[in-house]
Design a protein around this motif. Sequence first.
Motif, mmCIF file in Angstrom:
data_model
loop_
_atom_site.group_PDB
_atom_site.id
_atom_site.type_symbol
_atom_site.label_atom_id
_atom_site.label_comp_id
_atom_site.label_asym_id
_atom_site.label_seq_id
_atom_site.Cartn_x
_atom_site.Cartn_y
_atom_site.Cartn_z
ATOM 1 N N CYS A 15 0.832 -1.213 0.000
ATOM 2 C CA CYS A 15 0.000 0.000 0.000
ATOM 3 C C CYS A 15 0.866 1.264 0.000
ATOM 4 O O CYS A 15 0.508 2.261 0.620
ATOM 5 C CB CYS A 15 -0.941 -0.015 1.204
ATOM 6 S SG CYS A 15 -0.102 -0.248 2.779
ATOM 7 N N PHE A 18 -0.717 4.678 -0.557
ATOM 8 C CA PHE A 18 -1.724 5.227 0.344
ATOM 9 C C PHE A 18 -1.285 5.372 1.802
ATOM 10 O O PHE A 18 -1.885 6.148 2.547
ATOM 11 C CB PHE A 18 -2.978 4.335 0.310
ATOM 12 C CG PHE A 18 -3.430 3.943 -1.060
ATOM 13 C CD1 PHE A 18 -3.947 4.879 -1.925
ATOM 14 C CD2 PHE A 18 -3.328 2.627 -1.487
ATOM 15 C CE1 PHE A 18 -4.372 4.523 -3.203
ATOM 16 C CE2 PHE A 18 -3.743 2.253 -2.757
ATOM 17 C CZ PHE A 18 -4.265 3.205 -3.625
ATOM 18 N N ASP A 94 -5.379 1.890 3.429
ATOM 19 C CA ASP A 94 -5.693 2.781 2.313
ATOM 20 C C ASP A 94 -6.873 3.697 2.620
ATOM 21 O O ASP A 94 -7.297 4.479 1.764
ATOM 22 C CB ASP A 94 -5.976 1.985 1.029
ATOM 23 C CG ASP A 94 -7.025 0.897 1.228
ATOM 24 O OD1 ASP A 94 -7.525 0.743 2.364
ATOM 25 O OD2 ASP A 94 -7.338 0.193 0.251
ATOM 26 N N ASP A 125 -12.431 7.386 -4.501
ATOM 27 C CA ASP A 125 -11.868 6.429 -5.444
ATOM 28 C C ASP A 125 -10.390 6.205 -5.159
ATOM 29 O O ASP A 125 -9.843 6.720 -4.177
ATOM 30 C CB ASP A 125 -12.111 6.875 -6.890
ATOM 31 C CG ASP A 125 -11.406 8.185 -7.248
ATOM 32 O OD1 ASP A 125 -10.478 8.605 -6.510
ATOM 33 O OD2 ASP A 125 -11.774 8.790 -8.266
ATOM 34 N N GLU A 126 -9.743 5.455 -6.012
ATOM 35 C CA GLU A 126 -8.348 5.093 -5.776
ATOM 36 C C GLU A 126 -7.433 6.314 -5.746
ATOM 37 O O GLU A 126 -6.416 6.325 -5.056
ATOM 38 C CB GLU A 126 -7.885 4.106 -6.859
ATOM 39 C CG GLU A 126 -6.612 3.394 -6.502
ATOM 40 C CD GLU A 126 -6.481 2.043 -7.179
ATOM 41 O OE1 GLU A 126 -5.367 1.513 -7.189
ATOM 42 O OE2 GLU A 126 -7.488 1.515 -7.688
ATOM 43 N N ARG A 202 -11.866 4.062 0.818
ATOM 44 C CA ARG A 202 -11.322 4.077 -0.536
ATOM 45 C C ARG A 202 -11.757 2.806 -1.281
ATOM 46 O O ARG A 202 -11.457 1.684 -0.855
ATOM 47 C CB ARG A 202 -9.796 4.148 -0.503
ATOM 48 C CG ARG A 202 -9.173 4.496 -1.848
ATOM 49 C CD ARG A 202 -7.654 4.457 -1.798
ATOM 50 N NE ARG A 202 -7.094 5.295 -0.768
ATOM 51 C CZ ARG A 202 -6.733 6.571 -0.939
ATOM 52 N NH1 ARG A 202 -6.917 7.144 -2.116
ATOM 53 N NH2 ARG A 202 -6.210 7.260 0.071
ATOM 54 N N ARG A 204 -11.093 0.599 -4.261
ATOM 55 C CA ARG A 204 -10.050 0.318 -5.238
ATOM 56 C C ARG A 204 -10.562 -0.630 -6.317
ATOM 57 O O ARG A 204 -11.547 -1.353 -6.124
ATOM 58 C CB ARG A 204 -8.826 -0.261 -4.526
ATOM 59 C CG ARG A 204 -8.229 0.731 -3.541
ATOM 60 C CD ARG A 204 -7.214 0.106 -2.612
ATOM 61 N NE ARG A 204 -6.031 -0.378 -3.322
ATOM 62 C CZ ARG A 204 -4.982 -0.924 -2.709
ATOM 63 N NH1 ARG A 204 -4.980 -1.057 -1.379
ATOM 64 N NH2 ARG A 204 -3.944 -1.344 -3.402
ATOM 65 N N GLU A 205 -9.884 -0.655 -7.435
ATOM 66 C CA GLU A 205 -10.349 -1.434 -8.589
ATOM 67 C C GLU A 205 -10.457 -2.923 -8.281
ATOM 68 O O GLU A 205 -11.321 -3.612 -8.787
ATOM 69 C CB GLU A 205 -9.405 -1.210 -9.776
ATOM 70 C CG GLU A 205 -9.471 0.200 -10.349
ATOM 71 C CD GLU A 205 -8.541 0.386 -11.536
ATOM 72 O OE1 GLU A 205 -7.906 -0.624 -11.930
ATOM 73 O OE2 GLU A 205 -8.454 1.495 -12.067
ATOM 74 N N SER A 207 -10.973 -4.258 -5.218
ATOM 75 C CA SER A 207 -11.590 -4.489 -3.918
ATOM 76 C C SER A 207 -12.909 -5.238 -4.066
ATOM 77 O O SER A 207 -13.526 -5.249 -5.132
ATOM 78 C CB SER A 207 -11.838 -3.162 -3.193
ATOM 79 O OG SER A 207 -12.861 -2.438 -3.835
#
Length: 258
Positions: A15, A18, A94, A125-126, A202, A204-205, A207
């Motif tokens: 991570c 983040f 994150d 978002d990310e 957050r 993430r794509e 997740s």
Amino acid sequence: MEKPLVSIITPSFNCEKFIVETIQSVQNQTYKNWEMIIVDDCSSDQTVSIIKEISSQDNRIQLFQLDANSGTGIARNTALAKASGKYIAFLDADDLWKPLKLELQIDFLKKHNLPFTFSFYECIDEAGESLNRRIESPRNLSYRQLFFCNYVGNLTGIYDVNYFGKITVSSIRKRQDWVHWLTILKKIKTAQPVPESLAYYRIRENSISASKYELLRHNFSVYRIFHRLNLVTSILCMMGFLFTQILIKPGYSKKIKA
């Protein structure tokens, strides 16, 4: 009189993008008596070196490293074993807290004589940009409501160790936070949130939150593995879960006005 210590449980894995911002959101808390226990699950990027640099300048931050990649459950339980606070809070590597998060929640616990609380939160978002969505919950959350929908964001929950003891994180691979809150609500029956947004979650794509199929699959596992329900009952519970998601929960996921 010194305020009670809050132990913040943070698992980390790759991570580096983040972790600085996450730690800073803890350091920026108006409530200062905390310890942040980070357990790294064998990151292959610069996560560990970043944490080491920050922790060398702030002794409230402790880093421990697992010998083998073991998953977030083992990482959280390792951190839990090291915790010495009256209160346990969770923050993934994150996600972010708003500066008043701990202060408002501790005051809320004391004012209402509660052993557990949580709060609303917002989604980003990310890249850290707002998704204009705030997740809320019923003001008096029951075990039954939680059974069909996880209203409690992992990054918002906080509980009193003197009341519950240290609650071991489930060995179930995903949705451990939901199982954690179910364990708590099974004992206290209802829970009250601080009725405002105190954190940023957050998405993430890769997740679970970004994949509806993965969310449903892991939720089904909670009914089968944690609740030990048979196949037919688990399917019926999933139907109840879907009903809640479609007809009820959208009322608690609100767009933020610009």
